[in-house]
Motif scaffolding. Structure first.
Motif, short mmCIF file in Angstrom:
data_model
loop_
_atom_site.label_atom_id
_atom_site.label_comp_id
_atom_site.label_asym_id
_atom_site.label_seq_id
_atom_site.Cartn_x
_atom_site.Cartn_y
_atom_site.Cartn_z
N UNK A 35 0.84 -1.19 0.00
CA UNK A 35 0.00 0.00 0.00
C UNK A 35 0.88 1.25 0.00
N UNK A 64 0.36 3.66 2.91
CA UNK A 64 0.86 3.22 4.22
C UNK A 64 2.38 3.40 4.27
N UNK A 124 3.45 -5.66 2.57
CA UNK A 124 2.07 -5.19 2.66
C UNK A 124 1.45 -5.47 4.03
N UNK A 125 1.45 -6.74 4.44
CA UNK A 125 0.78 -7.07 5.69
C UNK A 125 1.55 -6.55 6.89
N UNK A 131 0.75 -2.97 7.25
CA UNK A 131 -0.64 -2.79 7.72
C UNK A 131 -0.73 -3.05 9.22
N UNK A 132 0.02 -4.03 9.70
CA UNK A 132 0.02 -4.29 11.14
C UNK A 132 0.59 -3.10 11.89
N UNK A 133 1.70 -2.56 11.39
CA UNK A 133 2.30 -1.38 12.03
C UNK A 133 1.29 -0.24 12.03
N UNK A 134 0.62 -0.06 10.89
CA UNK A 134 -0.39 0.99 10.77
C UNK A 134 -1.44 0.85 11.87
N UNK A 135 -1.91 -0.39 12.06
CA UNK A 135 -2.96 -0.60 13.05
C UNK A 135 -2.50 -0.19 14.44
N UNK A 136 -1.22 -0.39 14.71
CA UNK A 136 -0.70 -0.02 16.02
C UNK A 136 -0.47 1.48 16.13
N UNK A 184 -1.35 4.31 13.89
CA UNK A 184 -2.21 5.43 13.54
C UNK A 184 -3.62 5.02 13.17
N UNK A 185 -4.12 3.97 13.80
CA UNK A 185 -5.46 3.56 13.44
C UNK A 185 -6.49 4.51 14.05
#
Lengths: 443, 417
Positions: free
Chosen positions: B379, B382, B405-406, B409-414, B416-417
């Protein structure tokens, strides 16, 4: 402006089963390959935890701003960011615009794909058996009451972050203008609802009874209006001190007689307006200015009086507890209390964390209110003589009490023995309520 | 006539500024001056207008209703003749004068035509405006052989579309590879191979030295490492980059073709801001300021400028330009985020060039500096955020390289979600 329904992901409930992804793939592509899902559940940083990547349907969506082909647009009615395949040129700039991985290239489809909320009935949420994905309708309250008139003046002189002001404004918005409001001494009149210099702070008739006679004066107001053929709701916005101590005689009398009154108690666990003195609703161990903490004092030495339960024993037409951290529940109970006050005594007890008197940062108010409920310090239930007592939020599996106590300055001094006492008292309280409850708790 | 806010230009940066201003200030007069008579559109969509994929009637980024809701006066079909920063006055090409309190220059860029002797006397096409696109689309219908100068995004898109339309296409690029701003040699080789497979001849490291008329249309003399070659065509497209379109600033201290220097509020001078392809901004990675010239930056800069102009207390300063783009070619996807190299940076490489897939990750001190992929899922947005936040990837580097990608995305969730 409208508020929208949305998908909510609760990481604590997710088991990573992937049913949501399969459901999404089936609904959107006809394939059961979870890789085609527009929602992605991923392992978190700690083993056994899960995270979700899905379109947030942003209010100011950058994917839309980045689209050179006008193929993405936020639907003002539903709030969903819609993708128009006929306009899309597949340049992928939208995927660069999204910091949430909410729109990505679907290689099998040959174009970008994103969550469209399945037109308001998302397949993923329906497939989630854990309650981790929910189609949230909380914003419905905003849509419903957002346009209703606020019946208080804009500038009330409450403390910064005051929860009581939230309770007052929401309650009166729902009650509407056909009422007479009594505000016995306390924070409610103290912050200006009875007004200054001959002007009232409300847009409805308001009066300032004594601490002792709010309920009896309202009883007369309601009867007088009724005799003249007017349906005017009699409403009290009272503090816990005024209701549970000084004003209890008139409150108990009016309830016992079944006077047609909506009596709302805003419980901030003490006389916060006059200098944070203890009331009979102040919990065990709490610091107040009259239960000080020092060489010998360790806060209040008695447990809080359970005023709402005492009101149940009056067999009122309606009794309920509520919290501003659970607004849907609060509004549902307000509706039932308003209806009940047209034929009998309706009592609504709203817990209201006090930033000044409880000593916590102003911006934490709703968080504190939420933890109080999640730790069972406060339980949410309602009672009618016909249906009995019913929990509106399951008190099973509460959060550790420390999560609540540690958030508040007034409990900072508590020793292990005092925490133990509180834990026993709260468990006893839940047990007692459970004994009164006639049906299992709502989910 | 006087307008509190005056915006010159009507594409991404300008529209983004309008939205930002109206978030903070719903009242003061706002006027947009658009050079072209059309509703606002994106230059990025033009190759798709040429190919026929986009209907020119359905590419508007904003319509009269959009401006109406935001109480914006739009003057369409008139260019800017000059700006007087002292009197705070803009003179339009049609003679009208507009006074402003706050001016945003978002006039974008115009095509750069290389100084090749004889070139300007030849009929050639550029691709910057909707009219350019419609003219090129029309010309392609009757043409047989096309020459495209420049293998940047515009030139490469044009070449692909002309090839798909059945023309015999040759691309001439001065740099040693295609898309030099976004991809390195290995990735560019994959892209070049796809062009070759589709019958497009790509000459890299080649410089056009002469240009003259020929029986068919034009003849260019091209020099590359191997020697000289004469190329003939009946359709000539110049896609050799762009320069900021700021001629009307001649005589002010913002004069020049190198972009209007701005600070991190996009402020250029007292009462004047600039954003988008005409602004010269700080680079996120340090070093000399740059003219980004990309759509995402235009949106971001326009937003910062609008917030600054309206005094939005919630504004955040511009973080600095990060090169990023996406490029789709013959059904393949290339995404480029960040820089190819930095002093002290490490490069991690994987992929399968033979199969046309490639991934390059550039890190420094465990932080992402750039990521470049061809047919490799990740992404871009991201990754951009990981760079902007200088997220430490060291604890998850192996996972990141194996599955960007994944992991991202996991870092993103931690974070700046």
């Amino acid at each position: 402006m409208t508020a929208y329904s949305t998908l909510r992901f609760d990481a604590a409930r997710c088991t990573g089963c992937g049913d949501c992804m399969t459901a999404c793939a089936v609904a959107k592509t006809g394939s059961d390959d979870p890789g085609r899902s527009r929602l992605r559940v991923l392992p978190g940083n700690t083993p056994g935890t899960w995270e979700a990547a899905v379109c947030r349907q942003c209010g100011d969506p950058r994917c839309v701003s980045f689209c050179p082909a006008a193929a993405l647009a936020k639907d003002p009615e539903t709030g969903t960011v819609e993708w128009d395949g006929a306009k899309c040129v597949n340049c992928l700039l939208c995927t660069v615009g999204c910091a949430y991985a909410g729109i990505a290239f679907d290689a099998a489809a040959g174009h970008v794909a994103k969550c469209d909320h399945c037109g308001g009935n998302p397949a993923c949420a329906a497939a989630c058996g854990e309650g981790a994905l929910e189609w949230m309708t909380t914003a419905r309250i905003y849509n419903e009451v957002g346009q209703d008139e606020d019946l208080f003046v804009p500038g009330l002189a409450g403390c910064q972050g005051c929860n009581t002001e939230i309770v007052m404004r929401h309650a009166m918005r729902r009650i509407g203008p056909d009422c007479v409001l009594a505000t016995p001494p306390g924070c409610v009149p103290g912050m200006g609802s009875v007004g200054y210099n001959g002007m009232t702070g409300t847009k409805v008739p308001v009066f300032h009874p004594l601490l002792t006679n709010a309920a009896s004066m309202l009883a007369g107001v309601r009867r007088a209006h009724k005799r003249q053929g007017r349906d005017v709701l009699a409403v009290a916005l009272a503090g816990d001190g005024g209701a549970s101590d000084v004003g209890f005689q008139s409150l108990s009398g009016a309830a016992e007689r079944g006077e047609e009154i909506l009596f709302i108690v805003i419980d901030n666990e003490g006389y916060m307006n006059t200098g944070m003195q203890r009331s009979s609703c102040t919990p065990f161990g709490a610091w107040t200015s009259t239960t000080p903490v020092g060489e010998r004092g360790r806060g209040k030495t008695q447990d809080a009086k359970n005023l709402p339960l005492i009101m149940v024993m009056h067999e009122c037409d309606y009794v309920a507890t509520a919290s501003t951290a659970f607004m849907e529940d609060f509004y549902a109970k307000l509706d039932r209390a308003i209806a009940a006050a047209r034929h009998g005594f309706a009592y609504l007890h709203v817990y209201s964390p006090c930033t000044t008197g409880w000593r916590f940062p102003a911006e934490k108010n709703i968080e504190v209110a939420r933890r109080a409920v999640e730790c069972n310090f406060v339980t949410l239930w309602e009672f009618t003589p016909e249906a009995g007592l019913r929990f509106t939020r399951d008190p099973d599996r509460p959060r550790p009490l420390a999560d609540y106590l540690s958030a508040l300055g007034k409990f900072r001094h508590l020793g292990a023995d005092q925490v133990g006492h509180l834990e026993r008292h709260l468990a006893e309280n839940v047990k007692r309520l459970r004994g009164l409850a006639r049906e299992p708790a709502a989910a | 006539m006087h307008s509190h806010y005056l915006i010159l230009g009507a594409s991404h940066a300008a529209l983004s500024a309008v939205a930002a201003i109206r978030m903070a200030d719903t009242d003061n007069a706002l006027t947009v001056v658009a050079k072209e008579p059309h509703l606002p559109y994106s230059p990025t969509v033009l190759p798709y207008v040429v190919s026929g994929r986009s209907d020119p009637a359905r590419i508007a980024l904003a319509d009269e209703a959009w401006f109406g809701e935001r109480k914006v006066d739009v003057l369409r079909g008139t260019g800017v003749a000059g700006v007087d920063p002292v009197l705070r006055r803009v003179r339009l090409a049609d003679g009208r004068e507009l006074f402003y309190d706050k001016l945003l220059v978002a006039t974008g860029a115009r095509p750069f035509v290389p100084p090749v002797p004889g070139l300007s006397a030849l009929p050639f096409h550029v691709l910057r405006t909707l009219d350019d696109a419609l003219a090129l689309r029309e010309a392609a219908r009757g043409a047989r052989r096309a020459l495209v100068l420049g293998a940047g995004l515009i030139g490469s898109h044009a070449a692909e579309n002309l090839a798909k339309a059945g023309l015999e296409v040759t691309v001439v690029e001065r740099e040693p590879r295609m898309l030099p701003a976004y991809f390195d040699a290995r990735a560019a080789a994959i892209i070049e191979r796809r062009f070759a497979e589709h019958g497009v001849r790509v000459l890299t490291g080649a410089t056009v030295r002469t240009a003259e008329r020929a029986a068919e249309g034009c003849r260019l003399g091209v020099e590359n490492g191997a020697g000289w070659e004469a190329l003939e065509a009946d359709l000539l497209v110049v896609g050799a980059g762009v320069v900021p379109a700021t001629d009307f600033l001649a005589g002010t201290r913002m004069d020049g073709n190198r972009g209007i220097p701005v600070d991190d509020d996009m402020a250029a001078a007292e009462g004047i801001w600039a954003a988008g392809d005409c602004a010269r901004v700080a680079s996120f990675y340090g070093g000399p300021p740059v003219v980004g010239g990309i759509l995402p930056d235009a949106v971001q800069q326009g937003r910062v400028a609008g917030q600054a102009m309206a005094g939005d207390p919630g504004r955040k300063p511009y973080a600095g330009a990060i090169p990023l783009n996406t490029y789709t070619f013959f059904g393949h996807q290339a995404v480029s985020v960040g820089v190819q190299d930095l002093p002290g940076a490490e490069t991690h490489r994987c992929g399968d060039p033979a199969a046309g897939r490639d991934l390059k990750v550039v890190t420094r001190d465990g932080r992402l500096a750039g990521i470049f992929g061809i047919d490799w899922p990740f992404d871009g947005g991201v990754m951009w955020e990981l760079i902007l936040r200088r997220v430490d990837l060291a604890p998850v580097m192996d996972r990141f390289l194996a599955d960007p990608q994944d992991t991202a995305r996991t870092l993103m969730s931690k974070l700046w979600r």
